[in-house]
Motif scaffolding. Structure first.
Motif, mmCIF file in Angstrom:
data_model
loop_
_atom_site.group_PDB
_atom_site.id
_atom_site.type_symbol
_atom_site.label_atom_id
_atom_site.label_comp_id
_atom_site.label_asym_id
_atom_site.label_seq_id
_atom_site.Cartn_x
_atom_site.Cartn_y
_atom_site.Cartn_z
ATOM 1 N N LEU A 260 31.789 -7.008 8.200
ATOM 2 C CA LEU A 260 32.552 -6.100 7.342
ATOM 3 C C LEU A 260 33.013 -4.850 8.088
ATOM 4 N N LEU A 261 32.372 -4.556 9.217
ATOM 5 C CA LEU A 261 32.709 -3.349 9.976
ATOM 6 C C LEU A 261 33.491 -3.661 11.250
ATOM 7 N N GLU A 262 33.995 -4.864 11.363
ATOM 8 C CA GLU A 262 34.744 -5.266 12.549
ATOM 9 C C GLU A 262 35.925 -4.325 12.779
ATOM 10 N N GLY A 263 35.984 -3.713 13.957
ATOM 11 C CA GLY A 263 37.110 -2.855 14.317
ATOM 12 C C GLY A 263 37.098 -1.477 13.696
ATOM 13 N N ILE A 264 36.060 -1.149 12.934
ATOM 14 C CA ILE A 264 35.978 0.149 12.262
ATOM 15 C C ILE A 264 35.216 1.135 13.141
ATOM 16 N N GLY A 265 35.727 2.339 13.282
ATOM 17 C CA GLY A 265 35.041 3.335 14.094
ATOM 18 C C GLY A 265 35.394 4.744 13.680
ATOM 19 N N GLY A 266 34.599 5.694 14.166
ATOM 20 C CA GLY A 266 34.862 7.102 13.935
ATOM 21 C C GLY A 266 34.564 7.578 12.535
ATOM 22 N N ARG A 267 33.665 6.883 11.835
ATOM 23 C CA ARG A 267 33.383 7.232 10.441
ATOM 24 C C ARG A 267 31.887 7.474 10.221
ATOM 25 N N TYR A 268 31.578 7.990 9.046
ATOM 26 C CA TYR A 268 30.197 8.341 8.684
ATOM 27 C C TYR A 268 29.839 7.589 7.403
ATOM 28 N N PHE A 269 28.704 6.907 7.431
ATOM 29 C CA PHE A 269 28.279 6.059 6.329
ATOM 30 C C PHE A 269 26.950 6.541 5.748
ATOM 31 N N GLU A 270 26.746 6.249 4.481
ATOM 32 C CA GLU A 270 25.445 6.439 3.835
ATOM 33 C C GLU A 270 25.296 5.382 2.757
ATOM 34 N N ASP A 271 24.083 4.914 2.567
ATOM 35 C CA ASP A 271 23.807 3.894 1.548
ATOM 36 C C ASP A 271 24.734 2.690 1.675
ATOM 37 N N ASN A 272 25.026 2.306 2.932
ATOM 38 C CA ASN A 272 25.789 1.095 3.237
ATOM 39 C C ASN A 272 27.260 1.136 2.835
ATOM 40 N N ASN A 273 27.775 2.341 2.654
ATOM 41 C CA ASN A 273 29.192 2.519 2.382
ATOM 42 C C ASN A 273 29.670 3.785 3.084
ATOM 43 N N GLU A 274 30.964 3.847 3.369
ATOM 44 C CA GLU A 274 31.479 5.068 3.957
ATOM 45 C C GLU A 274 31.281 6.224 2.986
ATOM 46 N N ALA A 275 30.807 7.343 3.514
ATOM 47 C CA ALA A 275 30.481 8.482 2.664
ATOM 48 C C ALA A 275 31.745 9.158 2.128
ATOM 49 N N LEU A 276 31.605 9.714 0.950
ATOM 50 C CA LEU A 276 32.656 10.546 0.385
ATOM 51 C C LEU A 276 32.605 11.926 1.032
ATOM 52 N N PRO A 277 33.705 12.697 0.950
ATOM 53 C CA PRO A 277 33.646 14.076 1.450
ATOM 54 C C PRO A 277 32.600 14.885 0.678
ATOM 55 N N HIS A 278 31.907 15.753 1.388
ATOM 56 C CA HIS A 278 30.902 16.603 0.744
ATOM 57 C C HIS A 278 31.567 17.484 -0.308
ATOM 58 N N ALA A 279 30.922 17.553 -1.467
ATOM 59 C CA ALA A 279 31.426 18.357 -2.583
ATOM 60 C C ALA A 279 30.255 18.649 -3.513
ATOM 61 N N PRO A 280 30.396 19.574 -4.442
ATOM 62 C CA PRO A 280 29.302 19.829 -5.392
ATOM 63 C C PRO A 280 28.848 18.537 -6.069
#
Length: 308
Positions: A260-280
């Protein structure tokens, strides 16, 4: 770029996220592979058929972990090699001794919130261990990663990156008061920025890098945290939604081996999914951790430090 999501959640285990994946013929290095989520990451990669090398400080613990992984998986290709990430010569020796291609590099080892400690160079020890050591290791192993043709680097970060960006004017706390959590946060931001810049520079070589927050797991990583001295922190720890080691290793394993992550790079993940931008109300990833200008600057500063 669209956000990467998977069928997996914070409850998923490392075994589950690569169920059915065959890693036969692939070679992996896991730093800090003798304990915590490192040993579980190594075990699951070995169970899927990979040759796995545990890069560890404590060879006795590493040999025991390797024997247990072999016993539980039947994989005879589980090896141990010494590394001290805060020691440039040790990191260089590990890389120089590596032969052949390397498909997976999991930069998992780390120290957290320790009292002020400096390397012989005067570097703040958390930054030296968590970032500079892994940066130097990846540089040294770059030819092996490129030789694999389709390699992945997994940079284990933390939600603590939210505490601090990289303070370029005083990375090593030479002029500002030392704060163990700010130092840890800075090093964890550096782990994310490394993944951003490594992917930019090395994607043409077939190398991608991603960072992740594994979640809170009760391991030896917390050995420097004195809860008795900080009631507020103790309350946070007492009420934190801790993961099991099997759950905590899952995002590392997902990034290391899932199709599922083939060719994907430069990102930040949490709980097995790409993280959302930090917000309240959303832990997510801080803007400063994905800043491409900061990533380039950190790479250049890190090179200067290692070559000085």
């Amino acid at each position: 770029m669209s956000r990467i999501t998977t069928p997996f959640t914070r409850e998923s285990t490392a075994d589950q996220v690569i169920g059915g994946v065959d890693l036969t013929g692939r070679r992996a290095v896991v730093t800090g592979g003798a304990s915590g989520i490192g040993v579980e990451t190594a075990r699951v990669l070995a169970a899927a058929g990979a040759e796995v090398t545990l890069a560890v400080r404590n060879l006795t613990a590493g040999e025991q972990a390797a024997a247990e992984i072999t016993a539980s998986t039947g994989n005879q290709s589980v090896f141990v090699a010494p590394i001290e990430l805060a020691d440039r010569s040790s990191v260089r020796s590990f890389a120089d001794n590596w032969q052949g291609p390397l498909h997976i590099l999991v930069t998992n080892a780390g120290v957290m919130a320790e009292p002020l400690n400096r390397t012989p160079e005067g570097w703040e020890h958390q930054f030296a261990t968590n970032h500079l050591g892994h940066f130097g290791l990846a540089l040294g192993l770059h030819p092996a990663l490129a030789a694999a043709g389709n390699a992945r680097i997994v940079s284990v970060s933390s939600s603590a990156h939210l505490r601090s960006g990289v303070v370029f004017d005083d990375i090593h706390f030479e002029h500002r008061p030392y704060d163990p959590w700010a130092a840890y946060g800075q090093s964890k931001t550096a782990n994310v920025l490394f993944a951003v810049e490594a992917t930019k520079r090395w994607a043409p070589d077939g190398i991608t890098a991603n960072a992740l927050m594994p979640g809170g797991i009760r391991t030896a990583l917390q050995r420097h945290v004195d809860l008795d001295a900080d009631p507020a922190l103790k309350e946070i720890f007492d009420n934190y939604p801790w993961k099991t080691v099997e759950q905590g290793a899952s995002t590392s394993v997902l990034l290391a081996a899932s199709p599922l992550l083939e060719g994907i790079g430069g990102r930040y993940f949490e709980d097995n999914n790409e993280a959302l931008p930090h917000a309240p109300g959303i832990e997510g990833v801080a803007e400063h951790a994905l800043d491409p200008d900061a990533a380039t600057r950190l790479w250049e500063v890190s090179l200067d430090l290692l070559l000085s």
